[in-house]
Design a protein around this motif. Structure first.
Motif, short mmCIF file in Angstrom:
data_model
loop_
_atom_site.label_atom_id
_atom_site.label_comp_id
_atom_site.label_asym_id
_atom_site.label_seq_id
_atom_site.Cartn_x
_atom_site.Cartn_y
_atom_site.Cartn_z
N TRP A 1 23.95 -15.18 5.45
CA TRP A 1 25.32 -15.58 5.13
C TRP A 1 25.65 -15.32 3.65
CZ3 TRP A 1 29.40 -16.25 7.95
CH2 TRP A 1 30.53 -16.85 7.41
N SER A 2 24.70 -15.52 2.78
CA SER A 2 24.92 -15.27 1.36
C SER A 2 25.22 -13.79 1.12
CB SER A 2 23.71 -15.69 0.54
OG SER A 2 23.55 -17.08 0.57
N ALA A 3 24.57 -12.91 1.85
CA ALA A 3 24.85 -11.48 1.72
C ALA A 3 26.27 -11.17 2.17
CB ALA A 3 23.84 -10.68 2.53
N PHE A 4 26.71 -11.81 3.23
CA PHE A 4 28.08 -11.62 3.70
C PHE A 4 29.08 -12.09 2.65
CE2 PHE A 4 31.85 -13.57 5.60
CZ PHE A 4 32.45 -12.43 6.13
N LEU A 5 28.83 -13.27 2.07
CA LEU A 5 29.74 -13.79 1.05
C LEU A 5 29.80 -12.87 -0.17
CD1 LEU A 5 28.93 -17.61 1.11
CD2 LEU A 5 30.96 -16.47 2.02
N ALA A 6 28.65 -12.37 -0.61
CA ALA A 6 28.62 -11.47 -1.76
C ALA A 6 29.38 -10.18 -1.46
CB ALA A 6 27.18 -11.15 -2.14
N TYR A 7 29.20 -9.66 -0.27
CA TYR A 7 29.89 -8.43 0.12
C TYR A 7 31.40 -8.66 0.22
CZ TYR A 7 31.37 -4.50 3.01
OH TYR A 7 32.02 -3.40 3.49
N ARG A 8 31.77 -9.77 0.79
CA ARG A 8 33.18 -10.05 1.07
C ARG A 8 33.98 -10.42 -0.19
NH1 ARG A 8 37.45 -9.55 4.44
NH2 ARG A 8 38.54 -11.50 4.72
N TYR A 9 33.41 -11.25 -1.06
CA TYR A 9 34.18 -11.82 -2.15
C TYR A 9 33.83 -11.31 -3.55
CZ TYR A 9 35.83 -14.94 1.43
OH TYR A 9 36.39 -15.44 2.57
N LEU A 10 32.63 -10.80 -3.77
CA LEU A 10 32.27 -10.34 -5.10
C LEU A 10 32.55 -8.86 -5.30
CD1 LEU A 10 28.89 -12.22 -5.72
CD2 LEU A 10 31.17 -12.81 -6.54
N HIS A 11 31.96 -8.06 -4.42
CA HIS A 11 32.06 -6.62 -4.57
C HIS A 11 31.68 -5.96 -3.25
CE1 HIS A 11 30.86 -2.59 -6.02
NE2 HIS A 11 31.77 -2.81 -6.95
N ASP A 12 32.19 -4.79 -3.03
CA ASP A 12 31.87 -4.04 -1.81
C ASP A 12 30.51 -3.37 -1.97
OD1 ASP A 12 32.15 -2.92 0.65
OD2 ASP A 12 33.55 -1.37 0.03
N PHE A 13 29.44 -4.20 -1.92
CA PHE A 13 28.08 -3.71 -2.10
C PHE A 13 27.62 -2.90 -0.90
CE2 PHE A 13 28.12 -7.66 -4.57
CZ PHE A 13 27.70 -7.17 -5.79
N LYS A 14 26.60 -2.09 -1.11
CA LYS A 14 25.95 -1.40 0.00
C LYS A 14 24.97 -2.39 0.63
CE LYS A 14 22.87 2.31 1.18
NZ LYS A 14 21.86 3.20 0.67
N ALA A 15 25.16 -2.67 1.89
CA ALA A 15 24.30 -3.62 2.59
C ALA A 15 23.19 -2.87 3.31
CB ALA A 15 25.11 -4.43 3.59
N ASN A 16 21.98 -3.38 3.21
CA ASN A 16 20.83 -2.82 3.92
C ASN A 16 20.38 -3.79 4.98
OD1 ASN A 16 20.67 -0.55 2.25
ND2 ASN A 16 19.45 -1.67 0.75
N LYS A 17 20.01 -3.26 6.13
CA LYS A 17 19.54 -4.09 7.24
C LYS A 17 18.05 -3.86 7.42
CE LYS A 17 20.04 -4.68 12.16
NZ LYS A 17 20.67 -4.17 13.38
N ARG A 18 17.29 -4.95 7.47
CA ARG A 18 15.85 -4.89 7.71
C ARG A 18 15.47 -5.91 8.77
NH1 ARG A 18 13.01 -5.60 2.06
NH2 ARG A 18 14.77 -4.80 0.94
N VAL A 19 14.48 -5.57 9.53
CA VAL A 19 13.92 -6.49 10.51
C VAL A 19 12.59 -6.97 9.95
CG1 VAL A 19 13.07 -6.78 12.85
CG2 VAL A 19 15.05 -5.31 12.42
N PHE A 20 12.43 -8.30 9.84
CA PHE A 20 11.21 -8.87 9.31
C PHE A 20 10.34 -9.37 10.45
CE2 PHE A 20 14.29 -9.38 5.87
CZ PHE A 20 13.61 -8.75 4.85
N LYS A 21 9.09 -9.02 10.45
CA LYS A 21 8.16 -9.49 11.47
C LYS A 21 7.82 -10.95 11.19
CE LYS A 21 6.03 -5.05 12.30
NZ LYS A 21 4.79 -4.28 12.28
N GLY A 22 7.71 -11.73 12.23
CA GLY A 22 7.33 -13.13 12.09
C GLY A 22 8.49 -14.06 11.81
N VAL A 23 9.71 -13.53 11.72
CA VAL A 23 10.89 -14.36 11.49
C VAL A 23 11.81 -14.17 12.68
CG1 VAL A 23 12.87 -14.75 10.00
CG2 VAL A 23 10.71 -14.05 9.00
N LYS A 24 12.15 -15.28 13.32
CA LYS A 24 12.99 -15.18 14.51
C LYS A 24 14.43 -15.08 14.13
CE LYS A 24 9.79 -17.66 17.37
NZ LYS A 24 9.51 -18.77 18.21
#
Length: 60
Positions: free
Chosen positions: A37-60
């Protein structure tokens, strides 16, 4: 430094508690990272950052 699992748990807990206006930045080396959610807020309200998507093992 917090582990990715702990960071995701904090993000999920804050979102479920209704705190949708809090931005969490985590320092990793010389950079700050935002997750979930923090990444969404930063993208939406601070700056149009480049978002990267990663899948982490062991985190549901």
């Amino acid at each position: 430094m917090s582990s990715i699992k702990e960071i995701i748990e904090v993000e999920s807990r804050e979102l479920s508690d209704g705190h949708r206006d809090i931005l969490h930045l985590h320092r990793e080396g010389s950079f700050y990272h935002a997750y979930e959610w923090s990444a969404f807020l930063a993208y939406r309200y601070l700056h149009d950052f480049k978002a990267n998507k990663r899948v982490f093992k062991g985190v549901k």
